[in-house]
Design a protein around this motif. Structure first.
Motif, PDB file in Angstrom:
ATOM      1  N   ILE A   1      -4.591   6.614   1.348  1.00 58.53           N
ATOM      2  CA  ILE A   1      -5.229   5.680   2.274  1.00 58.53           C
ATOM      3  C   ILE A   1      -6.341   6.394   3.036  1.00 58.53           C
ATOM      4  O   ILE A   1      -6.152   7.508   3.531  1.00 58.53           O
ATOM      5  CB  ILE A   1      -4.227   5.132   3.306  1.00 58.53           C
ATOM      6  CG1 ILE A   1      -3.060   4.416   2.623  1.00 58.53           C
ATOM      7  CG2 ILE A   1      -4.925   4.184   4.281  1.00 58.53           C
ATOM      8  CD1 ILE A   1      -1.982   3.993   3.613  1.00 58.53           C
ATOM      9  N   VAL A   2      -7.484   5.730   3.149  1.00 59.02           N
ATOM     10  CA  VAL A   2      -8.555   6.169   4.039  1.00 59.02           C
ATOM     11  C   VAL A   2      -8.907   4.983   4.926  1.00 59.02           C
ATOM     12  O   VAL A   2      -9.263   3.913   4.427  1.00 59.02           O
ATOM     13  CB  VAL A   2      -9.806   6.633   3.275  1.00 59.02           C
ATOM     14  CG1 VAL A   2     -10.898   7.051   4.259  1.00 59.02           C
ATOM     15  CG2 VAL A   2      -9.469   7.772   2.325  1.00 59.02           C
TER      16      VAL A   2
ATOM     17  N   SER B   1      -2.533  -1.162  12.179  1.00 55.23           N
ATOM     18  CA  SER B   1      -3.580  -0.332  11.584  1.00 55.23           C
ATOM     19  C   SER B   1      -3.006   0.590  10.513  1.00 55.23           C
ATOM     20  O   SER B   1      -1.900   1.127  10.655  1.00 55.23           O
ATOM     21  CB  SER B   1      -4.258   0.506  12.669  1.00 55.23           C
ATOM     22  OG  SER B   1      -5.114   1.461  12.085  1.00 55.23           O
ATOM     23  N   GLY B   2      -3.790   0.810   9.480  1.00 51.14           N
ATOM     24  CA  GLY B   2      -3.410   1.780   8.457  1.00 51.14           C
ATOM     25  C   GLY B   2      -3.317   3.192   9.001  1.00 51.14           C
ATOM     26  O   GLY B   2      -2.691   4.061   8.381  1.00 51.14           O
ATOM     27  N   ILE B   3      -3.928   3.431  10.166  1.00 52.37           N
ATOM     28  CA  ILE B   3      -3.828   4.760  10.783  1.00 52.37           C
ATOM     29  C   ILE B   3      -2.370   5.081  11.096  1.00 52.37           C
ATOM     30  O   ILE B   3      -1.936   6.239  10.971  1.00 52.37           O
ATOM     31  CB  ILE B   3      -4.697   4.832  12.053  1.00 52.37           C
ATOM     32  CG1 ILE B   3      -6.178   4.738  11.677  1.00 52.37           C
ATOM     33  CG2 ILE B   3      -4.429   6.117  12.834  1.00 52.37           C
ATOM     34  CD1 ILE B   3      -7.113   4.650  12.867  1.00 52.37           C
ATOM     35  N   GLU B   4      -1.605   4.063  11.472  1.00 54.37           N
ATOM     36  CA  GLU B   4      -0.184   4.292  11.751  1.00 54.37           C
ATOM     37  C   GLU B   4       0.550   4.743  10.505  1.00 54.37           C
ATOM     38  O   GLU B   4       1.429   5.611  10.566  1.00 54.37           O
ATOM     39  CB  GLU B   4       0.451   3.020  12.316  1.00 54.37           C
ATOM     40  CG  GLU B   4      -0.117   2.594  13.658  1.00 54.37           C
ATOM     41  CD  GLU B   4      -0.011   3.697  14.690  1.00 54.37           C
ATOM     42  OE1 GLU B   4       1.076   4.303  14.810  1.00 54.37           O
ATOM     43  OE2 GLU B   4      -1.025   3.954  15.376  1.00 54.37           O
ATOM     44  N   TRP B   5       0.215   4.200   9.364  1.00 52.05           N
ATOM     45  CA  TRP B   5       0.876   4.580   8.116  1.00 52.05           C
ATOM     46  C   TRP B   5       0.493   5.995   7.712  1.00 52.05           C
ATOM     47  O   TRP B   5       1.308   6.743   7.167  1.00 52.05           O
ATOM     48  CB  TRP B   5       0.519   3.580   7.009  1.00 52.05           C
ATOM     49  CG  TRP B   5       0.707   2.155   7.428  1.00 52.05           C
ATOM     50  CD1 TRP B   5       1.538   1.692   8.425  1.00 52.05           C
ATOM     51  CD2 TRP B   5       0.034   1.009   6.914  1.00 52.05           C
ATOM     52  NE1 TRP B   5       1.429   0.334   8.542  1.00 52.05           N
ATOM     53  CE2 TRP B   5       0.526  -0.126   7.636  1.00 52.05           C
ATOM     54  CE3 TRP B   5      -0.905   0.820   5.916  1.00 52.05           C
ATOM     55  CZ2 TRP B   5       0.071  -1.421   7.368  1.00 52.05           C
ATOM     56  CZ3 TRP B   5      -1.347  -0.468   5.657  1.00 52.05           C
ATOM     57  CH2 TRP B   5      -0.861  -1.568   6.375  1.00 52.05           C
ATOM     58  N   ILE B   6      -0.751   6.359   8.000  1.00 56.34           N
ATOM     59  CA  ILE B   6      -1.185   7.737   7.730  1.00 56.34           C
ATOM     60  C   ILE B   6      -0.421   8.703   8.623  1.00 56.34           C
ATOM     61  O   ILE B   6       0.078   9.739   8.163  1.00 56.34           O
ATOM     62  CB  ILE B   6      -2.707   7.866   7.965  1.00 56.34           C
ATOM     63  CG1 ILE B   6      -3.482   7.058   6.909  1.00 56.34           C
ATOM     64  CG2 ILE B   6      -3.139   9.332   7.935  1.00 56.34           C
ATOM     65  CD1 ILE B   6      -4.958   6.910   7.216  1.00 56.34           C
TER      66      ILE B   6
ATOM     67  N   ILE C   1       0.813  -1.212   0.000  1.00 53.29           N
ATOM     68  CA  ILE C   1       0.000   0.000   0.000  1.00 53.29           C
ATOM     69  C   ILE C   1       0.850   1.267   0.000  1.00 53.29           C
ATOM     70  O   ILE C   1       0.550   2.238  -0.706  1.00 53.29           O
ATOM     71  CB  ILE C   1      -0.963  -0.023   1.205  1.00 53.29           C
ATOM     72  CG1 ILE C   1      -1.997  -1.147   0.996  1.00 53.29           C
ATOM     73  CG2 ILE C   1      -1.670   1.314   1.380  1.00 53.29           C
ATOM     74  CD1 ILE C   1      -2.892  -1.388   2.183  1.00 53.29           C
ATOM     75  N   THR C   2       1.911   1.269   0.774  1.00 55.64           N
ATOM     76  CA  THR C   2       2.705   2.501   0.881  1.00 55.64           C
ATOM     77  C   THR C   2       3.619   2.738  -0.313  1.00 55.64           C
ATOM     78  O   THR C   2       4.178   3.826  -0.451  1.00 55.64           O
ATOM     79  CB  THR C   2       3.540   2.497   2.177  1.00 55.64           C
ATOM     80  OG1 THR C   2       4.432   1.374   2.172  1.00 55.64           O
ATOM     81  CG2 THR C   2       2.634   2.446   3.395  1.00 55.64           C
TER      82      THR C   2
ATOM     83  N   ILE D   1     -10.413   8.236   8.892  1.00 56.00           N
ATOM     84  CA  ILE D   1      -9.164   8.934   9.192  1.00 56.00           C
ATOM     85  C   ILE D   1      -8.276   8.880   7.964  1.00 56.00           C
ATOM     86  O   ILE D   1      -8.124   7.825   7.336  1.00 56.00           O
ATOM     87  CB  ILE D   1      -8.459   8.320  10.413  1.00 56.00           C
ATOM     88  CG1 ILE D   1      -9.241   8.634  11.686  1.00 56.00           C
ATOM     89  CG2 ILE D   1      -7.018   8.806  10.525  1.00 56.00           C
ATOM     90  CD1 ILE D   1      -8.632   8.081  12.948  1.00 56.00           C
ATOM     91  N   ALA D   2      -7.734  10.022   7.597  1.00 59.18           N
ATOM     92  CA  ALA D   2      -6.858  10.120   6.431  1.00 59.18           C
ATOM     93  C   ALA D   2      -6.003  11.371   6.592  1.00 59.18           C
ATOM     94  O   ALA D   2      -6.007  12.018   7.645  1.00 59.18           O
ATOM     95  CB  ALA D   2      -7.685  10.169   5.143  1.00 59.18           C
TER      96      ALA D   2
END
Length: 351
Positions: A201-202, A188-193, A162-163, A222-223
């Motif tokens: 990413i959303v 969580s993808g929140i960490e990558w954001i 994804i990143t 969250i994005a």
């Protein structure tokens, strides 16, 4: 032996019910229900931002996380029409249906990529290929943990994909069940954001599961600040009702209830896993409030028989047609009844 009120183990709701604090917050708010919910809504945004370690302008509330999913689809459709670039939505199959549904309603083509045979994991290479073969924008809808399998995709593979994806690939990471995850390979993808690793990413989450507020219809996305600002222009105005806002806020502040909610689900999980092992029925390692398990028979017949015995269980999930069913983890008392009926079915040779 149809019950007047069947045990509902078919929609991944939280049978524990709302916290007493949430109920009281709703009652206390009735005196100002003639006012718009701007204050409670702002307080909820602040709390969500605090919990997730982001700024308030990185949070978008939704009328359920389903609205947050819709805003992403509509935002990209608008971008597609403005730029002349075609748009497709790519989804694992099976998964939660709303990404596919909103795309279909909007006339956006959907590509379904089957889960891997036997293990029912996301087929990441096949998902990537579906985008690589398409000349235009791709939106991936990825539920992690996945529904109906209850399994996660480990962070190492997920994050690398994804990143490092091209900027015309977008991702909805639906983390509706993240509070139940215990597997350390999940991230969580929140960490990558927060780390600024990707702008496309959303992450969407909901108050319908651990918080037991399915009927209140409150979720959030969250994005990045820029992405949230764009998504907000596609959200409904005043999309958070007063009862939902105060109930969600009260629940987030009720640590004892959240601990109880998680504990009762884990107790129910242990009960169901124990009987499945006793009966020799395979089940996938659940990181959610449901279990995807083998029944060794026709799924629809099993569903009908369970209904006749006063229990509603999950529907058929094609293309997984090899005798698996999804059961929501209700209260331990409800699962005692499920275990009793499942043992009865074994005695009759039905599972």
């Amino acid at each position: 032996m149809q019950n007047a009120s069947p045990i509902e183990l078919n929609a991944n709701e939280n049978s524990l019910g709302m916290s007493e604090a949430a109920k009281q917050a709703i009652v206390d708010s009735l005196g100002v229900a003639f006012r718009y919910p701007d204050g409670p809504r702002a307080a909820l945004i602040n709390k969500v931002a605090q919990i997730n370690g982001v700024s308030e302008d990185q949070v978008s509330l939704g009328n359920g996380s389903s609205e947050n999913i819709r805003t992403v689809v509509q935002m990209l459709l608008d971008k597609s029409l403005a730029s002349g670039q075609p748009l497709q939505v790519v989804v694992p199959d099976p998964t939660f249906a709303y990404g596919e549904m909103y795309a279909t309603f909007s006339g956006v083509p959907v590509v379904k990529v089957p889960l891997t045979p036997e293990t029912y994991d996301l087929d990441v290479p096949a998902l990537q290929k579906a985008a690589a073969d398409f000349e235009g924008m791709t939106l991936f809808y990825l539920c992690n943990p996945n529904n109906p399998t209850g399994t996660i995709t480990a962070a190492d593979e997920f994050k690398a994909w994804i990143t490092h994806a091209p900027n015309h690939h977008y991702f909805i990471l639906d983390e509706a069940y993240s509070e139940y995850v215990t597997d350390p390979s999940f991230e969580s993808g929140i960490e990558w954001i927060k780390q600024g690793l990707a702008e496309n990413i959303v992450v969407v989450r909901t108050f319908s599961k651990l918080c037991a507020l399915a009927g209140m219809r409150v979720g959030y996305a969250i994005a990045s600040k820029e992405m949230i600002a764009t998504l907000e222009s596609f959200a409904s105005m005043d999309n958070t009702n007063l009862s939902g806002a105060v109930a969600a806020l009260a629940t987030l502040n009720d640590e004892a209830y959240l601990e109880l909610s998680l504990r009762t689900t884990n107790e129910s999980r242990q009960m169901v896993e124990a009987v499945l092992e006793e009966l020799g029925l395979r089940y996938l390692p659940s990181q959610t409030n449901f279990i995807f398990h083998e029944i060794q028979g026709d799924v629809q017949t099993y569903i009908d028989r369970m209904r006749e015995h006063g229990i509603l269980v999950g529907r058929v999930f094609p293309p997984v047609t090899s005798g698996f069913n999804r059961v929501t983890l209700g209260t331990p008392e409800e699962m005692e009844k499920f275990v009793e009926v499942l043992r009865l079915f074994r005695e009759k040779g039905w599972v």
